[in-house]
Design an enzyme around this catalytic site. Structure first.
Site, short mmCIF file in Angstrom:
data_model
loop_
_atom_site.label_atom_id
_atom_site.label_comp_id
_atom_site.label_asym_id
_atom_site.label_seq_id
_atom_site.Cartn_x
_atom_site.Cartn_y
_atom_site.Cartn_z
N GLY A 247 19.88 20.95 39.49
CA GLY A 247 20.41 20.03 40.37
C GLY A 247 21.72 20.57 40.77
N GLY A 271 15.19 30.75 37.15
CA GLY A 271 14.03 31.11 37.55
C GLY A 271 13.90 31.00 39.03
N GLY A 273 14.02 28.54 41.28
CA GLY A 273 15.01 27.92 41.96
C GLY A 273 16.29 28.41 41.90
N THR A 274 16.76 29.00 40.81
CA THR A 274 18.10 29.62 40.90
C THR A 274 17.93 30.76 41.59
OG1 THR A 274 18.13 28.92 38.41
CG2 THR A 274 19.49 30.54 38.99
N ASP A 302 8.11 30.49 31.45
CA ASP A 302 6.71 30.26 32.18
C ASP A 302 6.26 31.75 32.61
OD1 ASP A 302 7.36 27.66 31.82
OD2 ASP A 302 7.48 27.00 33.63
N GLU A 401 1.06 22.70 30.08
CA GLU A 401 1.87 21.48 30.56
C GLU A 401 1.25 20.90 31.94
OE1 GLU A 401 5.93 22.44 31.25
OE2 GLU A 401 6.54 20.41 32.11
N TYR A 453 10.10 21.55 23.42
CA TYR A 453 11.47 22.50 23.73
C TYR A 453 11.64 23.39 22.41
CZ TYR A 453 12.36 19.18 27.28
OH TYR A 453 12.28 18.28 28.16
N MET A 454 10.88 23.24 21.43
CA MET A 454 11.03 24.05 20.19
C MET A 454 10.66 25.66 20.72
SD MET A 454 9.37 21.63 17.22
CE MET A 454 9.69 22.96 16.07
N1 LIG Z 1 15.17 26.11 46.99
C1 LIG Z 1 16.22 26.20 46.44
N2 LIG Z 1 17.42 26.69 47.12
C2 LIG Z 1 18.79 26.72 46.55
N3 LIG Z 1 18.77 26.17 45.11
C3 LIG Z 1 17.99 25.89 44.67
C4 LIG Z 1 16.53 25.82 45.01
N4 LIG Z 1 15.83 25.20 44.13
C5 LIG Z 1 16.59 24.98 42.91
N5 LIG Z 1 17.84 25.25 43.34
C6 LIG Z 1 19.00 25.05 42.35
O1 LIG Z 1 18.76 26.13 41.29
C7 LIG Z 1 19.09 25.65 40.04
C8 LIG Z 1 18.09 25.77 39.04
O2 LIG Z 1 16.68 25.23 39.69
P1 LIG Z 1 15.36 24.71 38.64
O3 LIG Z 1 15.92 23.57 37.95
O4 LIG Z 1 14.24 24.59 39.56
O5 LIG Z 1 15.10 25.76 37.69
P2 LIG Z 1 14.73 27.31 37.85
O6 LIG Z 1 15.85 28.29 38.13
O7 LIG Z 1 13.32 27.24 38.64
O8 LIG Z 1 14.36 27.48 36.18
P3 LIG Z 1 13.16 26.69 35.39
O9 LIG Z 1 12.08 28.06 35.16
O10 LIG Z 1 13.80 26.49 34.07
O11 LIG Z 1 12.77 25.71 36.02
C9 LIG Z 1 19.36 24.24 40.31
O12 LIG Z 1 20.74 23.89 40.44
C10 LIG Z 1 18.83 23.72 41.77
O13 LIG Z 1 19.51 22.86 42.27
O1 LIG Z 2 12.79 19.24 30.60
P1 LIG Z 2 13.31 20.48 31.24
O2 LIG Z 2 14.43 21.01 30.95
O3 LIG Z 2 13.38 19.95 33.03
O4 LIG Z 2 12.34 21.56 31.20
C1 LIG Z 2 10.89 21.68 31.50
C2 LIG Z 2 10.43 22.56 32.29
O5 LIG Z 2 10.90 23.90 31.94
C3 LIG Z 2 9.96 24.88 32.04
O6 LIG Z 2 9.86 25.68 30.82
C4 LIG Z 2 10.55 25.78 32.87
O7 LIG Z 2 11.69 26.53 32.30
C5 LIG Z 2 8.56 24.38 32.64
O8 LIG Z 2 7.64 24.82 32.01
C6 LIG Z 2 8.98 22.93 32.01
O9 LIG Z 2 8.29 21.99 33.02
MG LIG Z 3 12.07 26.09 38.68
#
Ligand SMILES: Nc1ncnc2c1ncn2[C@@H]1O[C@H](COP(=O)(O)OP(=O)(O)OP(=O)(O)O)[C@@H](O)[C@H]1O
Ligand SMILES: O=P(O)(O)OC[C@H]1O[C@](O)(CO)[C@@H](O)[C@@H]1O
Ligand SMILES: [Mg+2]
Length: 530
Positions: A247, A271, A273-274, A302, A401, A453-454
């Site tokens: 977020g 990832g 989203g980031t 992942d 998962e 988480y491990m």
């Molecule tokens: N479509 C998007 N546009 C802009 N920012 C985003 C978007 N999706 C996610 N984010 C932001 O990117 C950050 C990380 O997103 P997210 O929690 O989905 O993790 P991630 O980068 O996909 O990594 P993970 O593999 O751990 O899920 C958060 O701060 C989220 O608000």
């Molecule tokens: O509990 P959190 O921190 O949201 O992370 C869980 C998620 O993180 C991931 O490993 C992606 O980084 C997903 O496979 C899993 O759903």
């Molecule tokens: Mg993600």
């Protein structure tokens, strides 16, 4: 101000997972033999090198289709450069040279150091071949074809590394690093390499943004000054020195913050989203005509980022999962009619489960989100489990998962980033096994291990350590070379720069038609559960 999740451009919206979908336009394992059709061909074009709205449909009757495809490919994989906006930007000779192997302690009053003997630069026209297999038929395992004849079409992407000319003066750089999303082994290794490399270029102002994108808006959180001294030993432990979060603030708030802080190089570790966020930041900076380089480093256990051999942290997670699998095996093997279940992370991609199963050689059934299965019925998982108990006396199951979510009640719960929170299929299958064996009057001893988480909170292993090192260094080289809106990766063992939209247009999934999944099936000996 909207949240980041609202800021996503439609082009970057990550699609819903659909385990029925064939990701290369080829039939799933258990479907009828393939017959070519134009729709499949069109789908294949998109899938063969990352989906993009920018790809027009291809007319194969045009004798020039190949060169048109290549032109389009080149446009899509062009990496945005500072000179696209600042046409008159003048580069200077790189300060990254053999004479700069120690951090710069003085200003560049006497001019930039140079080294006539240093020839280790990457020419900006160097390219890496993205696809290296020439499939002769669309029915070949894992085939990614463009046209019905599976013609060979070279697809080149930009080679990563230091350039001879740079577009930022080190003394004018304020670099920031931010780590977002969930934890991943190797985050600290990447942070460390970015800092060390920046210092070698001569950058003195380096900061860490605490707790992901949130650190840009939360006034309670202050920047962390970074230097070689601070990061020297951080790779010896897991986690992120800077902290992570999901977020956070909207894109314009983040860019306001970049402006206020005077940050002109931003390294974003995260990832899908980031990276969507990083690309939006890059676009907003361009809109505001800010001379900022935004460079991503894909982080995910992942392994769900497109086009790359693997992402850092994945290897370590797979290795760490071995301990859980081995424990499940010992428990199952030592019990009368023992069944071990191990649930491994992987929201939409089954890579960890598949690779961990392959590595261990102790898994009898591997269930991943990309391959649908029945639990009950003559061909279901439970029926095969009964057979295993009868013939082997014990069995071990590995579930990803995201597998089997269709068996669980939907909660519509989402995390702070808008990701769907999944139900626990591991618990569900455990209950179903107990119930089923009770019904047939066969005793069974079920043990469920959820190492969640491990497998991601640990320190990177040696191979991930090397990958992190190269990616971290290349991220800095890319920023100094004037690129922005890019990410770094490894393709066919070579290191590349890729435009962000091409790697996140959808999450990379295990192809049920790939050799790797077939190898996994060969290794476990599991049948089709349909
Ligand atoms: N479509 C998007 N546009 C802009 N920012 C985003 C978007 N999706 C996610 N984010 C932001 O990117 C950050 C990380 O997103 P997210 O929690 O989905 O993790 P991630 O980068 O996909 O990594 P993970 O593999 O751990 O899920 C958060 O701060 C989220 O608000
Ligand atoms: O509990 P959190 O921190 O949201 O992370 C869980 C998620 O993180 C991931 O490993 C992606 O980084 C997903 O496979 C899993 O759903
Ligand atoms: Mg993600």
């Amino acid at each position: 101000m909207g949240t980041l999740s609202h800021a996503i451009s439609p082009k970057l919206a990550l699609p819903r997972r659909d385990s029925q979908r064939s990701y290369h336009g080829l039939p799933r394992l258990n479907s009828r033999p393939l017959r070519w059709n134009a729709n499949r061909a069109a789908k294949k074009i998109r899938m063969s090198a990352g989906t993009s709205k920018r790809s027009p449909p291809i007319d194969f009757s045009n004798p020039d289709w190949k060169s048109k495809f290549q032109e389009d490919f080149e446009t899509r994989f062009n990496i945005p450069h500072i000179t696209d906006i600042f046409h008159d930007a003048v580069p200077i000779p790189s300060t990254f040279c053999l004479k700069m192997r120690t951090p710069v302690t003085e200003d560049f009053a006497g001019g930039y150091p140079s080294d006539e003997e240093w020839h280790g630069y990457i020419n900006k026209n160097d390219r890496v071949l993205l696809k290296v297999i020439h499939y002769s038929s669309p029915t070949s395992a894992g085939a990614e074809c463009i046209d019905p004849d599976c013609s060979w079409v070279e697809q080149w992407v930009h080679r990563a590394g230091p350039r001879e000319k740079i577009y930022f003066r080190p003394e004018e750089v304020k670099a920031a690093i931010v780590t977002c999303g969930g934890l991943c082994p190797g985050l600290n290794d990447v942070i460390r390499q970015i800092v060390i490399t920046l210092e070698i270029y001569g950058v003195k102002k380096i900061v860490g943004i605490p707790f992901g994108y949130r650190g840009f808006s939360d006034k309670e959180l202050t920047e962390m000054p970074l230097s070689r001294k601070v990061v020297q030993n951080v790779h010896l432990s897991g986690g992120s020195l800077l902290g992570v979060s999901r977020g956070g603030p909207g894109i314009s708030e983040i860019v306001d913050s970049l402006e206020e802080r005077g940050i002109n190089m931003l390294f974003v570790l995260g990832g899908n989203g980031t990276h969507a966020g990083a690309n939006a930041i890059h676009n907003e900076c361009r809109k505001r005509r800010m001379r900022v380089a935004v460079v991503g480093v894909p982080k995910t256990i992942d392994n769900d980022i497109l086009l790359m051999d693997k992402t850092f942290g994945f290897d370590t997670a797979v290795e760490e999962a071995q301990r859980a699998i081995n424990s499940a095996y010992i428990e199952a093997h030592s019990a009368y009619h023992g069944v071990g279940i191990v649930k491994l992370m992987g929201r939409s991609s089954g890579y960890i489960a598949m690779h961990a199963s392959l590595a261990s050689g102790q898994i009898d059934i591997c269930l991943i989100p990309e391959v649908s299965f029945n639990l009950h019925g003559p061909h279901g998982v439970l029926s095969h489990l009964k057979y295993l108990i009868e013939t082997k006396g014990s069995a071990v199951i590995c579930v990803a998962e995201g597998a089997g979510q269709n068996f669980l009640q939907k909660t519509n719960a989402k995390d702070a980033s808008g990701n769907i929170v999944f139900g626990d299929f591991g618990v569900h299958i455990q209950q179903e096994i107990r119930k089923c064996f009770k019904e047939i009057g066969v005793p069974v001893d079920v043990k469920y291990i959820d190492p969640t988480y491990m497998i991601r909170a640990c320190r990177a292993n040696a191979s991930d350590g090397i990958l992190c090192t190269v990616l971290g260094q290349n991220a800095v080289h890319g920023a100094f070379a004037g690129y922005s809106g890019i990410t770094v990766g490894i393709c066919n063992t070579h290191y590349v720069y890729l435009p962000i939209p091409e790697v996140i247009s959808y999450p990379r999934l295990v192809d049920p038609n790939s050799r790797m999944w077939h190898r996994c099936l060969t290794s476990t000996g599991q049948p089709d559960f349909i």
